[in-house]
Design a protein around this motif. Structure first.
Motif, PDB file in Angstrom:
ATOM      1  N   ALA A  60       0.829  -1.216   0.000  1.00 60.98           N
ATOM      2  CA  ALA A  60       0.000   0.000   0.000  1.00 60.98           C
ATOM      3  C   ALA A  60       0.861   1.262   0.000  1.00 60.98           C
ATOM      4  CB  ALA A  60      -0.925  -0.007   1.210  1.00 60.98           C
ATOM      5  N   LEU A  61       1.904   1.285   0.828  1.00 60.98           N
ATOM      6  CA  LEU A  61       2.796   2.455   0.872  1.00 60.98           C
ATOM      7  C   LEU A  61       3.655   2.555  -0.386  1.00 60.98           C
ATOM      8  CD1 LEU A  61       3.931   2.421   4.598  1.00 60.98           C
ATOM      9  CD2 LEU A  61       2.522   4.162   3.474  1.00 60.98           C
ATOM     10  N   GLY A  62       3.792   1.434  -1.094  1.00 62.90           N
ATOM     11  CA  GLY A  62       4.545   1.427  -2.346  1.00 62.90           C
ATOM     12  C   GLY A  62       3.950   2.349  -3.398  1.00 62.90           C
ATOM     13  N   GLU A  63       2.678   2.731  -3.221  1.00 60.23           N
ATOM     14  CA  GLU A  63       2.061   3.696  -4.132  1.00 60.23           C
ATOM     15  C   GLU A  63       2.680   5.084  -3.962  1.00 60.23           C
ATOM     16  OE1 GLU A  63      -2.190   3.694  -3.750  1.00 60.23           O
ATOM     17  OE2 GLU A  63      -2.272   1.504  -3.674  1.00 60.23           O
ATOM     18  N   PHE A  64       3.312   5.323  -2.792  1.00 56.42           N
ATOM     19  CA  PHE A  64       3.884   6.630  -2.500  1.00 56.42           C
ATOM     20  C   PHE A  64       5.413   6.631  -2.439  1.00 56.42           C
ATOM     21  CE2 PHE A  64      -0.426   6.912  -1.019  1.00 56.42           C
ATOM     22  CZ  PHE A  64      -0.801   8.196  -1.359  1.00 56.42           C
ATOM     23  N   PHE A  65       5.987   5.498  -2.033  1.00 60.61           N
ATOM     24  CA  PHE A  65       7.432   5.455  -1.805  1.00 60.61           C
ATOM     25  C   PHE A  65       8.063   4.243  -2.473  1.00 60.61           C
ATOM     26  CE2 PHE A  65       5.533   7.018   2.301  1.00 60.61           C
ATOM     27  CZ  PHE A  65       5.717   8.366   2.027  1.00 60.61           C
ATOM     28  N   ASP A  66       9.290   4.422  -2.958  1.00 62.10           N
ATOM     29  CA  ASP A  66      10.037   3.307  -3.541  1.00 62.10           C
ATOM     30  C   ASP A  66      10.524   2.339  -2.465  1.00 62.10           C
ATOM     31  OD1 ASP A  66       9.721   4.359  -6.076  1.00 62.10           O
ATOM     32  OD2 ASP A  66      11.577   5.513  -5.967  1.00 62.10           O
ATOM     33  N   HIS A  67      10.708   2.856  -1.252  1.00 63.40           N
ATOM     34  CA  HIS A  67      11.224   2.033  -0.149  1.00 63.40           C
ATOM     35  C   HIS A  67      10.304   2.169   1.063  1.00 63.40           C
ATOM     36  CE1 HIS A  67      14.833   1.558  -2.545  1.00 63.40           C
ATOM     37  NE2 HIS A  67      14.863   2.870  -2.696  1.00 63.40           N
ATOM     38  N   PRO A  68       9.136   1.523   1.009  1.00 66.57           N
ATOM     39  CA  PRO A  68       8.171   1.678   2.104  1.00 66.57           C
ATOM     40  C   PRO A  68       8.688   1.189   3.452  1.00 66.57           C
ATOM     41  CG  PRO A  68       7.429   0.001   0.540  1.00 66.57           C
ATOM     42  CD  PRO A  68       8.614   0.670  -0.065  1.00 66.57           C
ATOM     43  N   ALA A  69       9.550   0.178   3.460  1.00 64.85           N
ATOM     44  CA  ALA A  69      10.085  -0.322   4.729  1.00 64.85           C
ATOM     45  C   ALA A  69      10.923   0.751   5.422  1.00 64.85           C
ATOM     46  CB  ALA A  69      10.901  -1.586   4.514  1.00 64.85           C
ATOM     47  N   THR A  70      11.628   1.555   4.641  1.00 63.60           N
ATOM     48  CA  THR A  70      12.419   2.641   5.210  1.00 63.60           C
ATOM     49  C   THR A  70      11.496   3.680   5.835  1.00 63.60           C
ATOM     50  OG1 THR A  70      14.080   2.304   3.490  1.00 63.60           O
ATOM     51  CG2 THR A  70      14.201   4.361   4.709  1.00 63.60           C
ATOM     52  N   PHE A  71      10.382   3.971   5.159  1.00 69.92           N
ATOM     53  CA  PHE A  71       9.411   4.922   5.724  1.00 69.92           C
ATOM     54  C   PHE A  71       8.831   4.380   7.022  1.00 69.92           C
ATOM     55  CE2 PHE A  71       5.032   6.387   6.240  1.00 69.92           C
ATOM     56  CZ  PHE A  71       5.271   7.744   6.418  1.00 69.92           C
ATOM     57  N   ARG A  72       8.544   3.098   7.074  1.00 69.51           N
ATOM     58  CA  ARG A  72       7.986   2.507   8.300  1.00 69.51           C
ATOM     59  C   ARG A  72       8.984   2.579   9.451  1.00 69.51           C
ATOM     60  NH1 ARG A  72       6.205  -3.165   7.030  1.00 69.51           N
ATOM     61  NH2 ARG A  72       5.428  -3.082   9.152  1.00 69.51           N
ATOM     62  N   THR A  73      10.262   2.401   9.154  1.00 64.79           N
ATOM     63  CA  THR A  73      11.299   2.558  10.182  1.00 64.79           C
ATOM     64  C   THR A  73      11.315   3.998  10.670  1.00 64.79           C
ATOM     65  OG1 THR A  73      12.640   0.809   9.198  1.00 64.79           O
ATOM     66  CG2 THR A  73      13.774   2.358  10.653  1.00 64.79           C
ATOM     67  N   LEU A  74      11.193   4.928   9.744  1.00 65.82           N
ATOM     68  CA  LEU A  74      11.159   6.346  10.089  1.00 65.82           C
ATOM     69  C   LEU A  74       9.933   6.663  10.954  1.00 65.82           C
ATOM     70  CD1 LEU A  74      12.825   8.892   9.461  1.00 65.82           C
ATOM     71  CD2 LEU A  74      11.327   9.268   7.498  1.00 65.82           C
ATOM     72  N   GLN A  75       8.814   6.048  10.634  1.00 68.27           N
ATOM     73  CA  GLN A  75       7.608   6.206  11.467  1.00 68.27           C
ATOM     74  C   GLN A  75       7.889   5.759  12.887  1.00 68.27           C
ATOM     75  OE1 GLN A  75       4.496   4.128   8.896  1.00 68.27           O
ATOM     76  NE2 GLN A  75       3.270   5.475  10.189  1.00 68.27           N
ATOM     77  N   TYR A  76       8.490   4.601  13.024  1.00 66.03           N
ATOM     78  CA  TYR A  76       8.791   4.045  14.343  1.00 66.03           C
ATOM     79  C   TYR A  76       9.722   4.976  15.124  1.00 66.03           C
ATOM     80  CZ  TYR A  76      10.979   1.067  17.843  1.00 66.03           C
ATOM     81  OH  TYR A  76      11.482   0.578  19.024  1.00 66.03           O
TER      82      TYR A  76
END
Length: 199
Positions: A60-76
């Motif tokens: 789902a986040l891949g619609e906005f970011f090339d590296h969604p896992a990195t964004f999730r780490t940033l969220q955390y």
């Protein structure tokens, strides 16, 4: 050849069963899908498979970011929370298109997310009442706020629990990421906006 043909038919049957379960579960409410998953071991296995595919946040986040896992780490690491239409679509498994992602951050955590967004091809898009430089706007103690919804305004004209709003546009795209900087906590803003009573 006969053995291969039998394997092919068996595979086709499994694929059809998978499609049928996906179709049925896709049209169930979350409560009905859970109840169906409890009906038998077979249903439970299919339900778990469906849930893993339907609630794949990286996809789902891949619609906005090339590296969604990195964004999730940033969220955390920053305590950021996603809300808005993206969250509603994801949790409700709706099929409508969403081009805006709203990220709520605790106060003073905006810069890290903002600079990361720029590495992902997003460009800061200031409103007329904001500084043209994102770093200067973030550093400005007198943040200007955009009126989003009159029901969440205080008498002072400020939005309940919101310190500032920042908009980022994807270069050459219609995707938008809006960062909402909370005065206290992201959940305070989200609950204030989506509840009839001020928290």
């Amino acid at each position: 050849f006969t053995c291969f043909s039998q394997q092919h038919e068996a595979t086709a049957r499994v694929l059809k069963i998978e499609e049928i379960f996906t179709y049925i579960l896709g049209h169930c409410s979350p409560a009905s899908a859970i109840a169906l998953g409890r009906a038998s071991k077979l249903f439970h296995q299919r339900y778990l498979h469906f849930i893993h595919r339907s609630y794949d946040i990286d996809r789902a986040l891949g619609e906005f970011f090339d590296h969604p896992a990195t964004f999730r780490t940033l969220q955390y690491e920053t305590g950021a929370v996603i809300s808005g239409m993206f969250a509603l679509k994801f949790m409700g498994r709706y099929s409508w298109a969403v081009s805006e992602l709203t990220v709520y951050t605790p106060r003073f955590r905006v810069a890290r997310i903002a600079y990361w967004l720029e590495t992902q091809g997003y460009v800061y898009s200031p409103r007329p009442d904001q500084n043209g430089s994102m770093s200067r706007e973030i550093a400005d103690p007198e943040h200007s706020l955009q009126v989003v919804h009159p029901d969440i305004l205080l008498e002072s004209g400020r939005i309940r629990g919101v310190e500032a709003l920042y908009t980022f546009l994807k270069d050459g795209d219609d995707r938008i990421v809006q960062i909402v900087e909370a005065q206290y906590t992201p959940m305070h803003v989200i609950l204030s906006f989506h509840s009839s009573e001020f928290i």
